[in-house]
Structures are given as C-alpha cells and as structure tokens.
Enzyme design. Structure first.
Site, PDB file in Angstrom:
ATOM      1  N   GLU A  33       0.835  -1.210   0.000  1.00 57.84           N
ATOM      2  CA  GLU A  33       0.000   0.000   0.000  1.00 57.84           C
ATOM      3  C   GLU A  33       0.868   1.259   0.000  1.00 57.84           C
ATOM      4  O   GLU A  33       0.613   2.216  -0.734  1.00 57.84           O
ATOM      5  CB  GLU A  33      -0.933  -0.027   1.203  1.00 57.84           C
ATOM      6  CG  GLU A  33      -1.717   1.245   1.446  1.00 57.84           C
ATOM      7  CD  GLU A  33      -1.527   1.785   2.855  1.00 57.84           C
ATOM      8  OE1 GLU A  33      -1.148   2.967   2.990  1.00 57.84           O
ATOM      9  OE2 GLU A  33      -1.763   1.019   3.813  1.00 57.84           O
ATOM     10  N   HIS A  34       1.917   1.270   0.807  1.00 57.87           N
ATOM     11  CA  HIS A  34       2.829   2.421   0.842  1.00 57.87           C
ATOM     12  C   HIS A  34       3.525   2.618  -0.499  1.00 57.87           C
ATOM     13  O   HIS A  34       3.665   3.744  -0.983  1.00 57.87           O
ATOM     14  CB  HIS A  34       3.880   2.221   1.929  1.00 57.87           C
ATOM     15  CG  HIS A  34       3.463   2.727   3.268  1.00 57.87           C
ATOM     16  ND1 HIS A  34       4.167   3.692   3.955  1.00 57.87           N
ATOM     17  CD2 HIS A  34       2.406   2.414   4.058  1.00 57.87           C
ATOM     18  CE1 HIS A  34       3.576   3.937   5.112  1.00 57.87           C
ATOM     19  NE2 HIS A  34       2.501   3.162   5.199  1.00 57.87           N
TER      20      HIS A  34
END
Length: 428
Positions: free
Chosen positions: A56-57
């Site tokens: 996600e990052h």
C-alpha cells in the site's frame, strides 16, 4: 459485461470480474472514488508479515509513467487528495476530486496498481518509513495493547498479527516479493471500483474497462479460516502512568444473522455516554477517563472487546465492575436502552449517506462482503427488528462462546489478579 440499471446505486461487472459501483449525489460538486481490493493482512503467508501494508505504501512511490512526486502533484494540481489504507481483510486506494477530474483520478489509481515501479531506492526509503511507524506504534500503549489483544485472540495466524509487520520482515521484502503478492491477491473478482458524489456511472465504467482489463479473472486464494483461542497477555517493562486494559470474547461474522442483535447489545453496554459502562465505570465510580465496548466483524469470525485505561491501583476494581456490567446488562437491559441503541445505529447509517467518501466506502465494503449494496431500508428494518430478548440472547451467547481474552499494559501488581477476574466471563 453485466450491468444493473435499478434506481439507487448502479453496478456493472466487467467481463474479467472487476465490479464498478457508483452512487450519484447530484447536490455535490466533488466525487470520492477508489479501488477496494479484497486482500489484506490475513492473506499474508507466514513469511509475508507486513507485506500488505508495505505494498500500500509503495503504491504512491512511482509507476512506469509517473514518479512519486508526479503522482502527488497531478492530483493536488486539480485540488484533489489521494490516500490509501490497509486493514485485516482489504486494502483501499482512494481519491477525492472535482467531478470533472474523475478520469484523471482513475488514471492515477489504476496506474499505481497496474504499472508499479517498485524502485529499489524508493523501496529502501519506505522500509525506513514503516520501521519508524512501527516504532511509533510501540511507543503508543493504547495502540499497542490492541495489537496484543488481536494476537492473543488469534495466536499464530495472519488475522492475529499486527498489520505493520516487524522491522525484520518489512526490510526483507524486495520488488520481486511485492510483485508476487500483488499478482496472487489482487484478482479481478475481489476488486471493487466505487465512486460517489458528482459521478456518471457510464463514464466511470468506460474508464475502468480501459484501465483494469489486465487483472486476472481467476479469484485469489482464500485465507485460512480463523481460529479463536483467547487467553492472557500482560506486557511488562514499561514505565506508564496508566494501565491499558482490554477484555474480549469471540464475536460473530458480519454475515451472521445475529450480528445486529450483538451490535445493539454492544452499544447498550458501552457505545456512548449513556451506556452502562460509561455511566457506572466513569461517572459513578471515577475509575477511568475512557471506557467503551466494540465489536469487529470479519468474513468468518468476530471479536468483541471492552477497552479502558485506569490507574494501576484501580485495575482490580475496574475489571470487576466491567465484568459485572457485562453480566448484569445481559439480564437487565431495558426497552429505553434498546431504543437508544437503535437510534444510534440509524444515525450512523444515515451519516454515511451524507458524505461521498463514507458512501463510496460503504458501497465497496458491502459489495465485497455480500455481493450487492444493501439498501438503507433493509438494514434499518433489521436493526428495528431486534427485540429485547434478541439483545439479551446475543449477550448470553457472547459469554458462552469461548475463553475470554485479557491483555494489559502498564503499572500495577494486580494485573494478573485482574486477568483472573476477567475469566469469570467464561462461566457467566
């Protein structure tokens, strides 16, 4: 491609299985939209702890067409914002823009998932960012105690591990590992593109069909079934002013027919300032500043809990009062409390209709959980149908379902004694 033209939310399922759901809100000039992938921390293999969150990052750290800076600048140049979040069972990538800029937002969001660069230098920097995030969580006892709680309830399972991972696991993930996790779990049948606000359904479908056709039509592997265990976990070695306490019991899946009765019981017990716990533990006895109950529902299980923070010298009394309130509420809850809990639930449901972001999130979650948007009237009817006997039965079933989970952080020599007091719930 199939479509649903019924009034209200509109749904189109692309040939590969990606679902588009929209809800036009004509009074708004902005739109909230995003991609909800039905994969989260519980989809990780034993050696992948934290990879969902790292992925996600990395979504915002560059693609084959855009640098990390370009991603931010393109969205903010039109006054929008972009964000993402990882949970136990799904991951979200979302944006808020003017209605006219929906195509741009979809282009950026699709780009970060279909053409991620996973540049080694960006990845190394993000390793460090997440390691700092882990450190911040470890320094925040009222967050850490929840990680201990989840782990104690579901030990040795992905559903019981912290979403962030550990410094060692996070640093072990290279580009190839990220690509393998993405390919295995981000599959079209478990991907929802949801939009609400100033949106036109057909225009959104057209953009999604162009940009998401490459996702595999086969479904992703199912996560291992959850196995609740419970027990006691007391953290030591911390110089804290307060003891942070969590008492839990096995709950219900959000698919269980009794879920609404359990939510009503949970709200009566500790869902607001008029709740049993707030009035007795804080107002009548002054044992804490914060006390509340909650229930987390998952696809195949659930977890009920009560959180409170108190002085180390008051731990025994606080836990005794909490256990007593759980036991007595089951037998003595009133029609007035039932009505208040139902009203709270209805206001929460209506609030989701007033925000485009909350509405898009609600639609996507319902599509992942039930395969359809649930009409407000249907949910309200189920809440209204909960009787006093239903709520009491939900409470009785709660304490009869398994061994309590007790986790604590902080001062006080009586934490072990408090844990034994909590065990009364297994025989209530």
């Amino acid at each position: 491609m199939s479509r649903d033209d019924a009034p209200g939310p509109r749904i189109t399922r692309l040939d590969n299985g990606v679902t588009v759901v929209t809800d036009a809100m004509p009074h708004l000039a902005t739109a909230s939209l995003g991609i909800w992938a039905g994969a989260g921390a519980r989809d990780e293999e034993p050696d992948e702890h934290g990879i969902s969150h790292l992925l996600e990052h990395m979504a915002f750290k560059g693609t084959k067409r855009r640098s990390a800076r370009a991603i931010a600048e393109e969205i903010e140049a039109v006054g929008g914002d972009i964000n993402a979040a990882t949970s136990v069972e799904h991951t979200t990538y979302n944006a808020r823009v003017l209605g006219e800029d929906v195509p741009l937002a979809l282009d950026v969001l699709s780009d970060i998932l279909t053409e991620p660069a996973f540049d080694p230098e960006e990845l190394a920097r993000e390793h460090n960012v997440i390691v700092q995030e882990i450190g911040a969580a470890l320094d925040t006892p009222d967050d850490l105690v929840f990680d201990l709680f989840q782990e104690r309830a579901f030990p040795g399972q992905p559903i019981g591990r912290s979403i962030l991972g550990t410094p060692e696991t996070v640093r072990s993930f290279g580009p190839d590992r990220l690509r393998a996790y993405l390919a295995r779990n981000y599959r079209a049948p478990k991907m929802i593109v949801a939009a609400a606000g100033a949106v036109e359904h057909e225009a959104v479908v057209e953009e999604v069909a162009k940009r998401f056709s490459g996702f595999a039509a086969a479904d992703k592997p199912a996560p291992a079934p959850a196995r609740y265990q419970g027990g006691t976990e007391i953290g030591g070695g911390r110089d804290l002013e307060q003891a942070h306490i969590l008492i839990g019991l096995p709950g219900l899946s959000y698919r269980d027919p009794a879920i609404h009765a359990l939510q009503v019981f949970t709200n009566i017990l500790g869902g607001g300032m008029s709740s049993r716990l707030f009035q007795e533990v804080r107002e009548a006895r002054g044992l804490c500043y914060a006390v509340y109950s909650f229930h987390w529902g998952y696809a195949d299980t659930g977890l009920f809990g009560v959180y409170a923070g108190t002085d180390g010298g008051d731990v025994d009394e606080l836990v005794d009062v909490v256990v007593d309130q759980i036991e007595t509420t089951i037998e003595t809850l009133s029609e007035g409390e039932l009505a208040r809990a139902k009203a709270q639930a209805k206001v929460g449901l209506l609030a989701a209709l007033e925000s485009s972001g909350a509405r898009a999130d609600q639609l996507a979650r319902q599509m992942l959980a039930f395969g359809r948007p649930i009409p407000l009237e249907e949910i309200v009817a189920k809440v209204e149908a909960v009787t006093l006997n239903d709520a009491k039965a939900a409470g009785r079933a709660l304490v009869g379902r398994g061994l309590p989970t007790f986790t604590a952080l902080g001062p006080g020599k009586s934490l072990e004694t408090a844990a034994r007091i909590a065990e009364r719930l297994s025989a209530a």
